[in-house]
Design a protein around this motif. Structure first.
Motif, PDB file in Angstrom:
ATOM      1  N   PHE A 132     -37.695   1.571  21.639  1.00 54.97           N
ATOM      2  CA  PHE A 132     -37.087   0.329  22.121  1.00 54.97           C
ATOM      3  C   PHE A 132     -37.020  -0.749  21.040  1.00 54.97           C
ATOM      4  O   PHE A 132     -35.937  -1.200  20.683  1.00 54.97           O
ATOM      5  N   ARG A 133     -38.186  -1.200  20.594  1.00 56.93           N
ATOM      6  CA  ARG A 133     -38.278  -2.259  19.581  1.00 56.93           C
ATOM      7  C   ARG A 133     -37.369  -3.448  19.921  1.00 56.93           C
ATOM      8  O   ARG A 133     -36.627  -3.952  19.085  1.00 56.93           O
ATOM      9  N   PHE A 134     -37.464  -3.920  21.179  1.00 54.03           N
ATOM     10  CA  PHE A 134     -36.614  -5.018  21.622  1.00 54.03           C
ATOM     11  C   PHE A 134     -36.874  -6.314  20.859  1.00 54.03           C
ATOM     12  O   PHE A 134     -36.005  -7.189  20.773  1.00 54.03           O
ATOM     13  N   GLY A 135     -38.102  -6.448  20.312  1.00 50.37           N
ATOM     14  CA  GLY A 135     -38.393  -7.624  19.508  1.00 50.37           C
ATOM     15  C   GLY A 135     -37.493  -7.723  18.296  1.00 50.37           C
ATOM     16  O   GLY A 135     -37.189  -8.823  17.818  1.00 50.37           O
ATOM     17  N   TYR A 136     -37.040  -6.580  17.795  1.00 51.47           N
ATOM     18  CA  TYR A 136     -36.155  -6.555  16.635  1.00 51.47           C
ATOM     19  C   TYR A 136     -34.740  -6.993  16.997  1.00 51.47           C
ATOM     20  O   TYR A 136     -33.923  -7.263  16.121  1.00 51.47           O
TER      21      TYR A 136
ATOM     22  N   GLY B 173     -44.561  -4.993  27.473  1.00 53.91           N
ATOM     23  CA  GLY B 173     -45.221  -5.302  26.206  1.00 53.91           C
ATOM     24  C   GLY B 173     -44.976  -4.217  25.173  1.00 53.91           C
ATOM     25  O   GLY B 173     -44.781  -4.511  23.985  1.00 53.91           O
ATOM     26  N   TYR B 174     -44.982  -2.972  25.611  1.00 46.86           N
ATOM     27  CA  TYR B 174     -44.714  -1.855  24.688  1.00 46.86           C
ATOM     28  C   TYR B 174     -43.287  -1.927  24.138  1.00 46.86           C
ATOM     29  O   TYR B 174     -43.059  -1.677  22.948  1.00 46.86           O
ATOM     30  N   THR B 175     -42.334  -2.276  24.987  1.00 45.59           N
ATOM     31  CA  THR B 175     -40.937  -2.299  24.533  1.00 45.59           C
ATOM     32  C   THR B 175     -40.691  -3.359  23.462  1.00 45.59           C
ATOM     33  O   THR B 175     -39.692  -3.288  22.750  1.00 45.59           O
ATOM     34  N   TYR B 176     -41.588  -4.332  23.352  1.00 45.79           N
ATOM     35  CA  TYR B 176     -41.406  -5.394  22.351  1.00 45.79           C
ATOM     36  C   TYR B 176     -41.343  -4.829  20.937  1.00 45.79           C
ATOM     37  O   TYR B 176     -40.431  -5.146  20.173  1.00 45.79           O
ATOM     38  N   GLN B 177     -42.308  -3.982  20.565  1.00 44.38           N
ATOM     39  CA  GLN B 177     -42.337  -3.407  19.226  1.00 44.38           C
ATOM     40  C   GLN B 177     -42.299  -1.885  19.219  1.00 44.38           C
ATOM     41  O   GLN B 177     -42.014  -1.280  18.188  1.00 44.38           O
ATOM     42  N   GLY B 178     -42.629  -1.263  20.347  1.00 47.47           N
ATOM     43  CA  GLY B 178     -42.795   0.181  20.383  1.00 47.47           C
ATOM     44  C   GLY B 178     -41.486   0.954  20.336  1.00 47.47           C
ATOM     45  O   GLY B 178     -40.480   0.528  20.920  1.00 47.47           O
TER      46      GLY B 178
END
Length: 301
Positions: free
Chosen positions: A140-144, A132-137
């Motif tokens: 990482f910002r993997f959501g981007y 969950g952290y890697t999504y926006q944190g």
């Protein structure tokens, strides 16, 4: 009169920022995993279930608050009036609150592990939080990079549902895994729909969401595929014997899914009109998950 209108407007912004409907994203995986466990064991530990439920809600609160903080850092939320950071003007406060929610939520999971003398649930939830952290944190910002839906599927599908099931049985189940796939897809649809109205802001911030990559028209077509798969997979798993016949109750939520797909099909390129699609998706997720759980509870075992 003017003061009253301003207060109403502020109240609506705060409600939008807190996102009460989104907390069903935490509730449904726990319900489904526990329902499958009940169908197979005819037993539920109420203390573990309620503790897990509250912990999941707190962890979602952490995720929502921290995502607002991380989005504020990239500037993608500069036009988002209902961002908690924009409403308070105090990013450190929101970040501190998010970490408090996470800490208390994790304490609940630790309590479950203590009762069971088993660290498995802690491991699963820690991994969920890390993803969950890697999504926006950062960094990482993997959501981007357009990976948010995959992260959402894994964390709120197979991992969260399995953790809820394991917390009741301390074992694994192929039937639970099948149910987690359905829940994971329904959850990912919510995130997928949240991108349609913010394409311009995403492009400006360098966010390559699935809708930025696909375009809104093709994205609306993909939505039909995802939505139909929730019901097609349920029917398939009934035929294969993984789901009891009662889980076909999930088809009662089909009108919500059709409403969602048709709404996005009509307004995919009109941000103001399509912005509410994620809330219709929340309704689909809630009712399909609730009815799926009911199907397991009603089975004779």
């Amino acid at each position: 009169m003017t003061t009253s209108l301003v207060e109403q407007s502020n109240s609506k912004l705060w409600l939008a920022a807190i996102k009460p409907p989104m907390y069903t994203v935490a509730i449904i995986p726990i319900w489904v995993g526990t329902a499958v466990a009940y169908a197979e064991t005819r037993n539920i530990n109420g203390a573990i279930f309620s503790t897990f439920l509250m912990s999941a809600i707190l962890i979602i609160a952490w995720l929502n608050c921290s995502n607002d903080v991380f989005d504020a850092e990239t500037g993608i939320d500069k036009n988002k009036a209902h961002s908690l950071v924009n409403l308070t003007g105090n990013k450190p406060l929101i970040f501190a609150l998010s970490n408090l929610f996470l800490a208390v939520g994790i304490l609940g999971i630790v309590a479950i592990a203590w009762w069971q003398r088993d660290l498995t649930v802690i491991g699963l939830i820690f991994l969920c939080c890390a993803l969950g952290y890697t999504y926006q944190g950062p960094p990482f910002r993997f959501g981007y990079q357009g990976l948010g839906e995959i992260i959402c599927f894994v964390t709120f599908g197979p991992m969260a549902v399995a953790a809820a099931y394991y917390s009741q049985t301390q074992s694994w189940s192929i039937n639970c895994f099948a149910a987690s796939i359905v829940v994971g897809i329904a959850t990912s649809i919510i995130l997928f729909c949240s991108h349609f109205h913010q394409v311009e802001d995403d492009i400006a911030a360098g966010k390559r969401s699935p809708i930025v990559r696909l375009g809104t028209k093709r994205g609306s077509q993909v939505l039909w595929v995802f939505s139909v798969s929730v019901y097609a997979l349920t029917g398939l798993f009934v035929l294969l014997g993984h789901f009891p016949i009662w889980t076909l109750f999930v088809f009662a939520s089909l009108p919500v899914a059709l409403k969602l797909c048709w709404h996005v099909h009509q307004h995919h390129d009109q941000p103001e009109k399509v912005s509410n699609s994620k809330f219709i998706a929340v309704g689909m997720h809630f009712w399909s998950g609730l009815l799926l759980s009911l199907g397991f509870v009603l089975t004779s075992g």
